[in-house]
Scaffold this active site. Structure first.
Site, PDB file in Angstrom:
ATOM      1  N   LYS A 111       0.702  -1.167   0.099  1.00  0.00           N
ATOM      2  CA  LYS A 111       0.097  -0.166   0.116  1.00  0.00           C
ATOM      3  C   LYS A 111       0.681   1.213   0.063  1.00  0.00           C
ATOM      4  O   LYS A 111       0.564   2.254  -0.501  1.00  0.00           O
ATOM      5  CB  LYS A 111      -0.934   0.086   1.330  1.00  0.00           C
ATOM      6  CG  LYS A 111      -2.119  -0.946   1.093  1.00  0.00           C
ATOM      7  CD  LYS A 111      -3.095  -0.491   2.003  1.00  0.00           C
ATOM      8  CE  LYS A 111      -4.464  -1.364   1.687  1.00  0.00           C
ATOM      9  NZ  LYS A 111      -5.573  -1.240   2.683  1.00  0.00           N
ATOM     10  N   LYS A 194      -4.608  -9.638  -6.488  1.00  0.00           N
ATOM     11  CA  LYS A 194      -5.891 -10.098  -5.860  1.00  0.00           C
ATOM     12  C   LYS A 194      -6.773  -9.096  -6.194  1.00  0.00           C
ATOM     13  O   LYS A 194      -6.594  -7.960  -6.733  1.00  0.00           O
ATOM     14  CB  LYS A 194      -5.322  -9.332  -4.322  1.00  0.00           C
ATOM     15  CG  LYS A 194      -6.315  -9.731  -3.178  1.00  0.00           C
ATOM     16  CD  LYS A 194      -5.938  -9.300  -1.903  1.00  0.00           C
ATOM     17  CE  LYS A 194      -5.958  -7.921  -1.761  1.00  0.00           C
ATOM     18  NZ  LYS A 194      -5.639  -7.448  -0.262  1.00  0.00           N
ATOM     19  N   LYS A 197     -10.679  -3.498  -3.823  1.00  0.00           N
ATOM     20  CA  LYS A 197     -11.444  -2.480  -4.157  1.00  0.00           C
ATOM     21  C   LYS A 197     -10.882  -1.171  -4.742  1.00  0.00           C
ATOM     22  O   LYS A 197     -11.466  -0.369  -5.389  1.00  0.00           O
ATOM     23  CB  LYS A 197     -11.909  -1.947  -2.503  1.00  0.00           C
ATOM     24  CG  LYS A 197     -12.915  -2.723  -1.793  1.00  0.00           C
ATOM     25  CD  LYS A 197     -12.734  -2.086  -0.371  1.00  0.00           C
ATOM     26  CE  LYS A 197     -13.562  -3.229   0.578  1.00  0.00           C
ATOM     27  NZ  LYS A 197     -12.664  -3.207   1.824  1.00  0.00           N
TER      28      LYS A 197
HETATM   29  P1  TYM Z   1     -10.829  -5.500   3.822  1.00  0.00           P
HETATM   30  O1  TYM Z   1     -11.714  -4.656   4.145  1.00  0.00           O
HETATM   31  O2  TYM Z   1      -9.539  -5.453   2.631  1.00  0.00           O
HETATM   32  O3  TYM Z   1     -11.524  -6.983   3.225  1.00  0.00           O
HETATM   33  C1  TYM Z   1     -12.516  -7.274   4.209  1.00  0.00           C
HETATM   34  C2  TYM Z   1     -12.398  -8.975   4.110  1.00  0.00           C
HETATM   35  O4  TYM Z   1     -12.407  -9.579   2.776  1.00  0.00           O
HETATM   36  C3  TYM Z   1     -11.376 -10.358   2.535  1.00  0.00           C
HETATM   37  N1  TYM Z   1     -10.886 -10.218   1.138  1.00  0.00           N
HETATM   38  C4  TYM Z   1     -10.602 -11.015   0.353  1.00  0.00           C
HETATM   39  N2  TYM Z   1     -11.102 -12.357   0.502  1.00  0.00           N
HETATM   40  C5  TYM Z   1     -10.709 -13.228  -0.770  1.00  0.00           C
HETATM   41  N3  TYM Z   1     -10.246 -12.413  -1.762  1.00  0.00           N
HETATM   42  C6  TYM Z   1     -10.014 -11.400  -1.975  1.00  0.00           C
HETATM   43  N4  TYM Z   1      -9.432 -10.640  -3.187  1.00  0.00           N
HETATM   44  C7  TYM Z   1     -10.231 -10.259  -0.758  1.00  0.00           C
HETATM   45  N5  TYM Z   1     -10.106  -9.140  -0.576  1.00  0.00           N
HETATM   46  C8  TYM Z   1     -10.476  -8.829   0.597  1.00  0.00           C
HETATM   47  C9  TYM Z   1     -10.347  -9.757   3.845  1.00  0.00           C
HETATM   48  O5  TYM Z   1      -9.314 -10.915   3.930  1.00  0.00           O
HETATM   49  C10 TYM Z   1     -11.359  -9.493   4.805  1.00  0.00           C
HETATM   50  O6  TYM Z   1     -11.475 -10.649   5.444  1.00  0.00           O
HETATM   51  N6  TYM Z   1      -7.648  -5.223   7.660  1.00  0.00           N
HETATM   52  C11 TYM Z   1      -8.845  -5.761   7.203  1.00  0.00           C
HETATM   53  C12 TYM Z   1     -10.052  -5.622   8.167  1.00  0.00           C
HETATM   54  C13 TYM Z   1     -10.018  -5.719   9.578  1.00  0.00           C
HETATM   55  C14 TYM Z   1     -10.181  -6.726  10.198  1.00  0.00           C
HETATM   56  C15 TYM Z   1     -10.088  -6.380  11.698  1.00  0.00           C
HETATM   57  C16 TYM Z   1     -10.415  -8.027   9.933  1.00  0.00           C
HETATM   58  C17 TYM Z   1      -9.682  -4.668  10.444  1.00  0.00           C
HETATM   59  N7  TYM Z   1      -9.847  -5.093  11.723  1.00  0.00           N
HETATM   60  C18 TYM Z   1      -9.924  -7.640  12.563  1.00  0.00           C
HETATM   61  C19 TYM Z   1     -10.403  -8.965  10.749  1.00  0.00           C
HETATM   62  C20 TYM Z   1     -10.395  -8.781  12.412  1.00  0.00           C
HETATM   63  C21 TYM Z   1      -9.021  -5.416   5.820  1.00  0.00           C
HETATM   64  O7  TYM Z   1      -8.523  -4.458   5.347  1.00  0.00           O
HETATM   65  O8  TYM Z   1     -10.186  -6.113   5.195  1.00  0.00           O
END
Ligand code: TYM
Length: 332
Positions: A111, A194, A197
């Site tokens: 990032k 990947k 968004k």
């Molecule tokens: P975020 O917002 O990027 O994504 C949310 C969830 O979606 C999953 N994900 C994916 N799974 C499969 N293939 C993909 N291409 C893909 N893109 C996203 C992510 O693995 C996630 O489960 N840091 C985290 C948010 C967070 C969090 C937490 C998660 C903050 N605090 C505590 C668990 C526990 C994030 O940026 O997810």
């Protein structure tokens, strides 16, 4: 006791990766666990967010979760900034986790890119806030996509170090739950990246708000290679786009890649893609319609989040009080 915590950033464009890698699993785990699901708006602002967009996206992501089947009555759905314990515990974890641990985080490297001096301090410390999210509820299980695995390992290390530094058995060591055939959904334009968004090309992802025609167009345009459908699992290592589409198909039809290979081996991609379109539309269509219905009443979404935050706060506050006591802070 088993408790789930998981979160998603309200940064727009909830996509099929978020759904198959995370949200769908949350829905399925609701019967076995007490669950806390969070729109992590504090995480979102580690990169610039337009304030109005952030508000809108927070509601949209909440609508997406609820439309996908998260039960906000039985479980807790809220946004992170409403519960102060997240930021408070994150500070303590900033003092527990080591710089060397954070330096290894691949997501920061991706990032921040080449100009890491210009990245926010928050982006660097992001994983500590994530550890705090989980541990301020003493959550035991964290269902996430594969891309979050490294952050979860850091949360485990932080919990362990806190326990050992202070000589307590306070935090549980949280277990990641990385489930299904699509724990890592890749871009439809490039099978080595990947689905995200933030990808500039909307054709790289299927958004949860896409209508049937858009889904069909994106799947038809999805990159493949010049060969027919693979006939053996071993072929997939060399064929990332085929592997990705097969994984999506397998997840959407609740099977595995092997079964999908057996069904389509040697066929042209066009027939497979048409079935994939039908599956994706059948899955996302009703969610999409329900999201639109929910988004028409933002007041209702806000009320759900507020009530969720009150319930989350009631769990987090006494746990944080115990943590303050362990650390040696005077009682307020
Ligand atoms: P975020 O917002 O990027 O994504 C949310 C969830 O979606 C999953 N994900 C994916 N799974 C499969 N293939 C993909 N291409 C893909 N893109 C996203 C992510 O693995 C996630 O489960 N840091 C985290 C948010 C967070 C969090 C937490 C998660 C903050 N605090 C505590 C668990 C526990 C994030 O940026 O997810």
């Amino acid at each position: 006791m088993s408790r789930i915590f998981s979160g998603v950033q309200p940064t727009g464009n909830l996509h099929l990766g978020n759904y198959l890698g995370a949200i769908r699993n949350w829905v399925r785990l609701q019967d076995q666990f007490e669950c806390i699901f969070c729109m992590v708006d504090l995480h979102a602002i580690t990169v610039w967010q337009d304030p109005k967009e952030l508000t809108r996206n927070t509601r949209e992501v909440a609508a997406g979760m609820i439309a996908a089947g998260v039960d906000a009555e039985k479980h807790i759905v809220f946004n992170q900034s409403m519960v102060p314990a997240h930021a408070q515990l994150a500070w303590i974890f900033n003092c527990v986790a080591r710089i060397g641990w954070l330096n290894r985080m691949t997501q920061f490297k991706e990032k921040a890119g080449k100009h890491k001096e210009n990245a926010s301090v928050g982006l660097y410390a992001y994983p500590n806030l994530m550890s705090a999210d989980i541990l301020t509820y003493k959550a035991t299980h964290v269902p996430v996509g594969e891309d979050q695995k490294q952050h979860l390992e850091l949360a485990r290390d932080t919990a362990q170090k806190f326990n050992s530094d202070y000589g307590v058995e306070f935090f549980p060591i949280p277990e990641p739950l990385i489930l299904g055939a699509a724990a890592r959904v890749m871009s439809l334009r490039d099978g080595t990246r990947k689905m995200s968004k933030s990808d500039e090309s909307d054709y790289s992802r299927i958004n949860m708000t896409d209508d049937a025609d858009t889904i069909a167009l994106k799947v038809r345009k999805a990159k493949t290679d010049l060969h027919p459908m693979p006939a053996a699992l071993g072929e997939l290592d060399e064929r990332p786009e085929a592997s990705n589409l097969l994984g999506i198909y397998a997840a959407l039809s609740d099977t595995d890649k092997e079964a999908v290979i057996q069904r389509f081996a040697g066929q042209q991609f066009s027939a497979f893609k048409q079935e994939l379109i039908d599956l994706a539309v059948a899955t996302l269509g009703p969610i999409n319609a329900e999201m639109k219905r929910l988004m028409a009443d933002p007041g209702h979404i806000d009320a759900v989040l507020k009530q969720g935050a009150e319930r989350a706060d009631a769990i987090a506050r006494p746990i944080l009080a115990e943590i303050y006591d362990i650390v040696g802070f005077l009682k307020p």
